[in-house]
Design a protein around this motif. Structure first.
Motif, PDB file in Angstrom:
ATOM      1  N   TYR A   1       0.814  -1.342  -0.014  1.00 26.87           N
ATOM      2  CA  TYR A   1       0.078   0.034   0.004  1.00 26.87           C
ATOM      3  C   TYR A   1       0.961   1.363  -0.061  1.00 26.87           C
ATOM      4  O   TYR A   1       0.762   2.254  -0.718  1.00 26.87           O
ATOM      5  N   LEU A   2       1.810   1.331   0.790  1.00 27.52           N
ATOM      6  CA  LEU A   2       2.500   2.404   1.179  1.00 27.52           C
ATOM      7  C   LEU A   2       3.518   2.581  -0.341  1.00 27.52           C
ATOM      8  O   LEU A   2       3.751   4.085  -0.690  1.00 27.52           O
ATOM      9  N   ALA A   3       4.018   1.342  -0.945  1.00 27.33           N
ATOM     10  CA  ALA A   3       4.858   1.679  -2.174  1.00 27.33           C
ATOM     11  C   ALA A   3       3.635   2.277  -3.269  1.00 27.33           C
ATOM     12  O   ALA A   3       4.374   3.094  -4.021  1.00 27.33           O
TER      13      ALA A   3
ATOM     14  N   ALA B   1      13.672   6.326  -7.103  1.00 31.14           N
ATOM     15  CA  ALA B   1      14.987   5.351  -6.907  1.00 31.14           C
ATOM     16  C   ALA B   1      14.820   4.153  -6.084  1.00 31.14           C
ATOM     17  O   ALA B   1      15.478   3.385  -6.215  1.00 31.14           O
ATOM     18  N   PHE B   2      13.295   4.127  -5.420  1.00 30.71           N
ATOM     19  CA  PHE B   2      13.165   2.846  -4.839  1.00 30.71           C
ATOM     20  C   PHE B   2      11.829   2.200  -4.867  1.00 30.71           C
ATOM     21  O   PHE B   2      11.565   1.117  -4.290  1.00 30.71           O
ATOM     22  N   HIS B   3      10.670   3.144  -5.508  1.00 35.75           N
ATOM     23  CA  HIS B   3       9.376   2.640  -5.171  1.00 35.75           C
ATOM     24  C   HIS B   3       9.086   1.337  -5.791  1.00 35.75           C
ATOM     25  O   HIS B   3       8.675   0.402  -5.507  1.00 35.75           O
ATOM     26  N   MET B   4       9.617   1.555  -7.023  1.00 36.91           N
ATOM     27  CA  MET B   4       9.466   0.163  -7.877  1.00 36.91           C
ATOM     28  C   MET B   4      10.263  -1.121  -7.592  1.00 36.91           C
ATOM     29  O   MET B   4      10.120  -2.253  -7.560  1.00 36.91           O
TER      30      MET B   4
ATOM     31  N   LEU C   1      17.932   1.984  -0.556  1.00 40.24           N
ATOM     32  CA  LEU C   1      16.951   2.736  -0.207  1.00 40.24           C
ATOM     33  C   LEU C   1      15.656   1.780  -0.013  1.00 40.24           C
ATOM     34  O   LEU C   1      14.545   2.308   0.670  1.00 40.24           O
ATOM     35  N   SER C   2      15.260   0.554  -0.647  1.00 44.77           N
ATOM     36  CA  SER C   2      14.180  -0.288  -0.367  1.00 44.77           C
ATOM     37  C   SER C   2      14.520  -0.752   1.054  1.00 44.77           C
ATOM     38  O   SER C   2      13.432  -0.860   1.672  1.00 44.77           O
ATOM     39  N   VAL C   3      15.616  -1.160   1.310  1.00 45.07           N
ATOM     40  CA  VAL C   3      15.674  -1.602   2.891  1.00 45.07           C
ATOM     41  C   VAL C   3      15.404  -0.656   3.836  1.00 45.07           C
ATOM     42  O   VAL C   3      14.739  -0.786   4.949  1.00 45.07           O
ATOM     43  N   ALA C   4      15.791   0.645   3.497  1.00 44.16           N
ATOM     44  CA  ALA C   4      15.519   1.804   4.449  1.00 44.16           C
ATOM     45  C   ALA C   4      14.009   1.953   4.651  1.00 44.16           C
ATOM     46  O   ALA C   4      13.288   2.180   5.528  1.00 44.16           O
ATOM     47  N   PHE C   5      13.339   1.867   3.257  1.00 39.38           N
ATOM     48  CA  PHE C   5      11.679   2.121   3.237  1.00 39.38           C
ATOM     49  C   PHE C   5      11.105   0.982   3.811  1.00 39.38           C
ATOM     50  O   PHE C   5      10.275   1.108   4.904  1.00 39.38           O
TER      51      PHE C   5
END
Length: 382
Positions: free
Chosen positions: A34-36, A65-68, A262-266
């Motif tokens: 959902y957040l993505a 840079a990271f949502h997809m 950034l995906s890990v951070a997200f």
């Protein structure tokens, strides 16, 4: 955006005794999806605003840079158990390929109507706008058994992505550049295990994520006048963007590393417990495919041309509207209305029946069907 599968260890297998159905979806993954998808919609809402605002352009690059990458990794994680068995192929066709065809037609008809372009062509091999993700997911998942048997899946996937980044001769069919350049995130997702997500959610990782995200924002602001945001789309080769071939290799590896960190951070800040929006995670494919019509209409009909939009308050309002629209499109009433397009019933196309499918799944192991972005849909075990 986007949905997927698992092995024995995947956190929560959906098993029932054939009577009461349990809803064993993991809230963490629904929250993440959902957040993505909200970030995807916000990114699209920001597109017309970034030309006149360096801050909006920086936020746009930061999100892209990271949502997809994050979404694709989750898709890969839940595709680990895909072995091309008949029931899996039926689900792949009805849940991914059929919506690709349906929305491909729907978008072209919308373009013809909204832009007064009656001759805009139907192109089966040329995904229109958001539909690229569906055909990419189809290709990635159909190749999942291969990535489970090769000896070095990640080095091979990274090599494929790097080669694609400087091979303009690949052409545009099936948006193959994106399919291949995003491939490492899908393969990485297939290699992940539940314990990896437990590591991501540790307190020290969450704390470390804060300076990482802040540093990425500062870097994005610095990069706005120095970097073409087109790199984040992965839709062109380096030569097509006006660079030497070797720049494509460097950027392919750099963007993979950036997207991963950034995906890990997200993901480290995604709530693991149920929230008010958790149930919406099951409908992200609806929000993804349907919000594209709103996005296109906003461009064609010049919704951004009103004066208040080009103000700080206006940009905040556009951001909030983007989030609100995609949220509403993920809700149960909208899903009921558009289920015939997003999740068409194709039982009339395939041979076999529910009993055959249960036998295919086997008496042991996992039960449950995955939706296209990943979590399990409980079914009765025979």
């Amino acid at each position: 955006m986007p949905e997927v599968r698992a092995t024995k260890a995947v956190p929560p297998p959906a098993t029932t005794d054939g009577q009461a159905r349990s809803t064993s979806r993991d809230p963490f993954f629904d929250n993440a999806k959902y957040l993505a998808i909200v970030l995807v919609a916000i990114g699209h809402a920001w597109t017309p605003l970034r030309e006149d605002s360096r801050t909006m352009a920086a936020l746009y690059m930061f999100v892209y840079a990271f949502h997809m990458p994050a979404f694709i990794m989750i898709a890969g994680y839940f595709s680990r158990n895909f072995t091309a068995r008949p029931h899996q192929l039926r689900r792949l066709v009805s849940g991914v390929l059929a919506p690709y065809l349906i929305f491909g037609v729907a978008y072209v008809l919308f373009v013809r109507w909204g832009t007064d372009s009656p001759d805009y062509p139907f192109a089966l091999l040329d995904p229109y706008y958001l539909t690229w993700f569906l055909i990419a997911l189809f290709v990635w998942r159909i190749t999942a058994p291969l990535w489970n048997v090769v000896r070095w899946p990640m080095p091979i996937a990274l090599t494929v992505a790097a080669l694609a980044s400087f091979t303009p001769s690949l052409g545009n069919d099936l948006n193959i550049q994106r399919v291949l350049q995003f491939l490492p995130f899908f393969v990485l997702g297939m290699r992940l295990r539940p314990e990896h997500f437990e590591l991501v959610r540790r307190r020290e990782v969450r704390l470390a994520a804060l300076p990482v995200l802040l540093g990425a924002l500062v870097t994005a602001y610095w990069a706005v006048p120095r970097m073409d945001a087109g790199w984040f789309y992965r839709s062109s080769s380096a030569q097509e963007m006006g660079f030497d071939w070797w720049i494509g290799v460097v950027m392919s590896l750099a963007l993979f590393g950036c997207g991963l960190v950034l995906s890990v951070a997200f993901l480290s800040w995604v709530p693991r417990r149920r929230r008010w929006y958790t149930a919406l995670g099951a409908g992200t494919i609806y929000g993804y495919l349907l919000h594209g019509f709103v996005v296109k209409a906003s461009r064609w009909w010049e919704w951004y041309d009103v004066a208040w939009v080009d103000t700080p308050g206006g940009r905040l309002a556009v951001t909030a509207l983007g989030a609100l629209v995609v949220t509403l499109l993920c809700t149960a009433p909208v899903r009921r209305v558009f289920r015939f397009m997003v999740e068409p019933s194709l039982s009339w196309v395939f041979r076999g029946d529910d009993e055959t499918e249960r036998k295919e799944r086997g008496a042991g192991g996992e039960r449950g069907r995955s939706d296209e972005t990943g979590n399990r849909k409980p079914v009765k075990a025979g």
